[in-house]
Design an enzyme around this catalytic site. Structure first.
Site, PDB file in Angstrom:
ATOM      1  CB  SER A 162      -0.733   0.011   1.069  1.00 15.85           C
ATOM      2  OG  SER A 162      -1.629   1.211   1.444  1.00 15.85           O
ATOM      3  CG  HIS A 197      -4.012  -1.588  -1.660  1.00 16.46           C
ATOM      4  ND1 HIS A 197      -5.072  -2.429  -1.737  1.00 16.46           N
ATOM      5  CD2 HIS A 197      -4.365  -0.908  -0.490  1.00 16.46           C
ATOM      6  CE1 HIS A 197      -6.054  -2.022  -1.063  1.00 16.46           C
ATOM      7  NE2 HIS A 197      -5.500  -1.045  -0.174  1.00 16.46           N
ATOM      8  CG  ASP A 213      -5.410   2.371   0.664  1.00 17.87           C
ATOM      9  OD1 ASP A 213      -6.324   1.586   0.731  1.00 17.87           O
ATOM     10  OD2 ASP A 213      -4.172   1.923   1.061  1.00 17.87           O
ATOM     11  CG  MET A 247      -8.640   7.056   2.287  1.00 16.71           C
ATOM     12  SD  MET A 247      -7.726   7.503   3.931  1.00 16.71           S
ATOM     13  CE  MET A 247      -6.911   5.628   3.898  1.00 16.71           C
ATOM     14  CG  HIS A 250      -9.428  -0.002  -0.359  1.00 16.68           C
ATOM     15  ND1 HIS A 250      -8.776  -0.091   0.951  1.00 16.68           N
ATOM     16  CD2 HIS A 250     -10.844   0.243  -0.222  1.00 16.68           C
ATOM     17  CE1 HIS A 250      -9.564  -0.285   1.691  1.00 16.68           C
ATOM     18  NE2 HIS A 250     -10.912  -0.062   0.967  1.00 16.68           N
ATOM     19  CG  MET A 255     -11.573   3.417   1.974  1.00 15.73           C
ATOM     20  SD  MET A 255      -9.971   3.676   2.980  1.00 15.73           S
ATOM     21  CE  MET A 255      -9.030   3.244   1.285  1.00 15.73           C
ATOM     22  CG  MET A 259     -11.743  -2.681   4.985  1.00 20.07           C
ATOM     23  SD  MET A 259     -10.309  -2.500   3.977  1.00 20.07           S
ATOM     24  CE  MET A 259      -9.463  -1.505   5.245  1.00 20.07           C
ATOM     25  CG  ASP A 261      -6.259  -2.760   3.189  1.00 21.65           C
ATOM     26  OD1 ASP A 261      -5.520  -2.755   3.717  1.00 21.65           O
ATOM     27  OD2 ASP A 261      -7.013  -1.912   2.426  1.00 21.65           O
ATOM     28  N   GLY A 262      -4.965  -4.267   6.325  1.00 23.76           N
ATOM     29  CA  GLY A 262      -4.875  -3.706   7.624  1.00 23.76           C
ATOM     30  C   GLY A 262      -4.137  -4.140   8.567  1.00 23.76           C
ATOM     31  CB  SER A 286       4.353  -4.814   7.617  1.00 20.76           C
ATOM     32  OG  SER A 286       3.480  -5.233   6.521  1.00 20.76           O
TER      33      SER A 286
END
Ligand code: DX5
Ligand code: ZN
Length: 217
Positions: free
Chosen positions: A8, A33, A35, A37, A66, A68, A137, A175-176, A199
Site C-alpha cells: 500500500s 495497492h 487507497d 479516501m 481501494h 473509500m 478489512m 487489508d489492515g 510493514s
C-alpha cells in the site's frame, strides 16, 4: 490460489513516490495497492486522480485501487482512466452495489467489493458471484498503521466458506495491520491477496520484507 502481496502506497514517502514505485517494480509484489479516501466516507483524505496518474507512469505492477468514498458510481470511469485495473468499493458507501459492479465491468477492469469490520460478512452474499475479489478489512478503513483486529480470522472463515460455495475463483484480500506475524495465518484461513502498508514501507529492507511475506508465510 496464488499468493499475492499488494504493497500500500499510503505508507510510502509521498515526497518521492517515484522511488516507492521503483521499489515495488523491482520486488516480488505482483500488485500495488492505492487507497483513495474522501474525508466523508472515512475521516481522512489521502489523494486523488493526479497522484494516481503519476503512480501509473512509474509503476509497472497490477494497479489495485481501494476507494473509500461516497457515491462510488460517480467516479468509476475516472478511476479506470487513471489506471485502475481492479477497483474495490465499499458496500456501505454504495446505494446500489449492483449498479457499481455493472459500471466497473463496463470499463473492462476487475471488480472488488469490501466491508468494514463492523459489517456482517453475510451482506456480501448476493455479490460474491458478481465480483472478482472480496476485500475483508482487518482495521477500520481510513488510516494506515492501525492494529490488526483479531476477530478478522473468524470473519475470514465465514467469507471463505461463502466464496467456496458460490464462486471459488473469487479472490480474497485482507487489508489492515498485515505483517510477518499474521500473514501465514491469513493465508491459512483463505486469504490470497495481502495488502501491506506499514510493514513494508517502514521495514529497513522493503523488497526483502515483500519477499518474506510471500516466501516465509
Ligand atoms: C486503510 C487502508 C490500508 C492501509 C493499510 O484504510 O485501506 O490499505 O494502507 O496500511 P497498514 O498495512 O499500515 O495497516
Ligand atoms: Zn486499502
Amino acid at each position: 490460489m496464488q499468493k499475492i502481496v499488494s504493497p500500500s502506497i499510503l505508507a510510502a514517502d509521498f515526497s518521492n513516490l517515484q522511488a516507492a514505485c521503483e521499489m515495488i517494480n523491482q520486488s516480488d509484489a505482483d500488485w500495488i495497492h492505492i487507497d483513495v479516501m474522501d474525508g466523508v466516507f472515512v475521516p481522512n483524505i489521502s489523494f486523488g486522480f493526479p497522484v494516481m496518474e503519476a503512480i501509473k507512469k512509474h509503476c509497472n505492477k497490477f494497479i489495485d485501487v481501494h476507494i473509500m468514498i461516497v457515491h462510488p458510481e460517480k467516479y468509476v470511469k475516472r478511476f479506470a482512466d487513471a489506471g485502475a485495473q481492479m477497483l474495490t468499493f465499499h458496500y456501505e458507501a454504495a446505494e446500489n452495489p449492483q449498479e457499481v459492479i455493472d459500471l466497473i465491468r463496463k470499463e473492462g477492469i476487475k471488480v472488488g467489493i469490501t466491508i468494514n469490520p463492523d459489517v456482517p460478512v453475510a451482506v456480501l452474499k448476493p455479490y460474491i458471484e458478481k465480483v472478482d475479489m472480496v476485500l475483508l478489512m482487518s482495521v477500520f478503513a481510513g488510516y494506515g498503521g492501525q492494529k490488526f483486529i483479531e476477530e478478522s480470522y473468524t470473519r475470514l472463515d465465514a467469507l471463505k466458506k461463502m466464496v467456496e460455495e458460490l464462486n471459488p475463483d473469487c479472490m480474497i484480500q485482507v487489508d489492515g495491520g498485515v505483517a510477518l506475524d499474521n500473514a501465514a495465518k491469513l493465508y491459512a484461513h483463505g486469504a490470497n491477496v495481502l495488502v501491506a502498508g506499514s510493514s513494508v514501507f517502514k521495514a529497513a529492507d522493503p523488497v526483502g520484507m515483500i519477499r518474506r511475506l510471500l516466501e516465509e508465510c
